[in-house]
Enzyme design. Structure first.
Site, short mmCIF file in Angstrom:
data_model
loop_
_atom_site.label_atom_id
_atom_site.label_comp_id
_atom_site.label_asym_id
_atom_site.label_seq_id
_atom_site.Cartn_x
_atom_site.Cartn_y
_atom_site.Cartn_z
N ILE A 1 0.86 -1.19 0.00
CA ILE A 1 0.00 0.00 0.00
C ILE A 1 0.89 1.24 0.00
O ILE A 1 1.82 1.33 0.82
CB ILE A 1 -0.99 -0.01 1.20
N GLY B 1 -1.81 8.50 0.14
CA GLY B 1 -2.98 8.28 -0.71
C GLY B 1 -3.78 9.56 -0.77
O GLY B 1 -3.62 10.46 0.07
N LEU B 2 -4.68 9.64 -1.76
CA LEU B 2 -5.55 10.82 -1.85
C LEU B 2 -6.77 10.64 -0.96
O LEU B 2 -7.51 9.67 -1.11
CB LEU B 2 -6.01 11.03 -3.30
N GLY B 3 -6.99 11.57 -0.05
CA GLY B 3 -8.21 11.56 0.76
C GLY B 3 -9.36 12.17 -0.03
O GLY B 3 -9.14 13.09 -0.83
N ASP C 1 -8.43 6.93 -1.06
CA ASP C 1 -9.22 6.58 0.12
C ASP C 1 -10.65 7.13 -0.04
O ASP C 1 -10.84 8.34 -0.18
CB ASP C 1 -8.58 7.18 1.38
N TYR D 1 -19.11 9.59 2.28
CA TYR D 1 -18.63 10.85 1.71
C TYR D 1 -19.55 11.32 0.57
O TYR D 1 -19.45 12.46 0.11
CB TYR D 1 -17.18 10.73 1.20
#
Ligand code: A2P
Length: 316
Positions: free
Chosen positions: A12, A16-18, A43, A48
């Site tokens: 991993i 990472g992009l939130g 992510d 969301y």
């Protein structure tokens, strides 16, 4: 990109992009821009409310061969209204359908909090919550294990779990969580929790690494301290010739954690990935240690009930 490994050696990417708080009409472009800048890890979460827009972009990226599915690591999270055992796989399938995917790399129980099954929106009264006696986390977890067995997800984990809740879950299952996603930053080091996770082969992802200043006003306390404007952070940034955000992100790489900064701005998306291109020194980390004051931006008060079903969410 620096990576960490799961027990089976799957990797991993540490940055990472939130996508929490990424608005409709912007999140798709943000994901595209991130992938084009070299991000390999996105992510997401059902709550969301933007997985369908992300799914459109993923479909385009895969069909035009800009990136292959297996080159991307995609996380999503089970919302609190689907903790009932038989609701977990349908919720996961909805997320897979929204994201246009046949499998997720990682699926997390978003919170150790259960709403009444199927509740739409946020709870408005205590009655909208189901207690953990009614919907025990172990039963939700067993459905997560089943999802992994069925090949719908490669890895499973939790989010916002304390050591107490992890220990309790682990005492009841042979399949331990592989990830705990929690709030972490220089004001909230949580050394004990991070050490416990690492000692038990649980990877740790840091959310709100930049202080999540774009939260809705109801989620913000008065006089919250700023991470990006902190003098120590600014001084370390200047000394390393990087930005404050890059200091705040590199901090997690030094702790062998994963970090998921949110941005919908192309330039900041690129800047955040470049936080992996330098190393904070031990002296810098010591200065950042000095900022620890156990301050949470996401204090969990919004999940407390007056009937005692939920209080002291983080067990501290
Ligand atoms: P934007 O999306 O306009 O870039 P967190 O990841 O802690 O939730 O923080 C997200 C907030 O930080 C958003 O307001 C985001 O705004 C902002 N942000 C993201 N990257 C940077 C950066 N490199 N410098 C300053 N602010 C940033």
């Amino acid at each position: 990109m620096k990576t960490l490994a799961f027990k089976n050696n799957d990797k991993i990417a540490q940055i990472g992009l939130g996508t929490w708080k990424s608005k409709e009409g912007l999140v798709g472009e943000a994901v595209k821009s991130a992938v084009r800048s070299g991000y390999k890890h996105i992510d997401c979460a059902a709550t969301y409310g933007n997985e369908d827009e992300i799914g459109e972009v993923l479909k385009d990226l895969f069909t035009t061969d800009e990136i292959k599915r297996e080159e991307l690591f995609i996380t999503s999270k089970l919302w609190n209204n689907a903790h009932k055992k038989e609701d977990v796989i349908p919720a996961l399938k909805q997320t897979l359908s929204d994201l246009n995917l046949s499998y997720l790399d990682l699926y997390l129980i978003h919170w150790p909090v259960a709403f009444q099954p199927g509740l739409e929106g946020m709870p408005e009264s205590d009655a909208d919550f189901a207690s953990l006696d009614e919907l025990p986390l172990i039963e939700t977890w067993e459905a997560m294990v089943e999802a992994k067995k069925q090949g719908l997800v490669k890895h499973i984990g939790v989010s916002n779990f304390s050591i107490k809740k992890l220990k309790d879950l682990m005492s009841k299952t042979d399949e331990n969580p592989e990830m705990n996603q929690v709030e972490l930053h220089p004001y909230l080091h949580q050394d004990e929790l991070v050490d416990f996770c690492h000692e038990n082969d649980i990877l740790v992802t840091a959310f709100s690494p930049l202080g999540s200043q774009d939260r809705i006003p109801e989620m913000k306390a008065a006089d919250e301290p700023s991470l990006l404007e902190n003098d120590v952070v600014k001084e370390i940034a200047a000394q390393n010739d990087v930005t404050s955000a890059q200091v705040l992100l590199n901090f997690h790489l030094q702790r062998n954690c994963i970090v998921i900064p949110k941005s919908t701005n192309a330039e900041r998306i690129q800047q955040n990935l470049k936080a992996a291109d330098f190393d904070l020194s031990k002296a810098d980390m010591k200065k950042l240690k000095g900022l620890d004051k156990h301050f949470r931006y996401v204090n969990g008060k919004f999940f407390e009930t007056s009937d005692g079903k939920y209080h002291n969410l983080y067990d501290e």
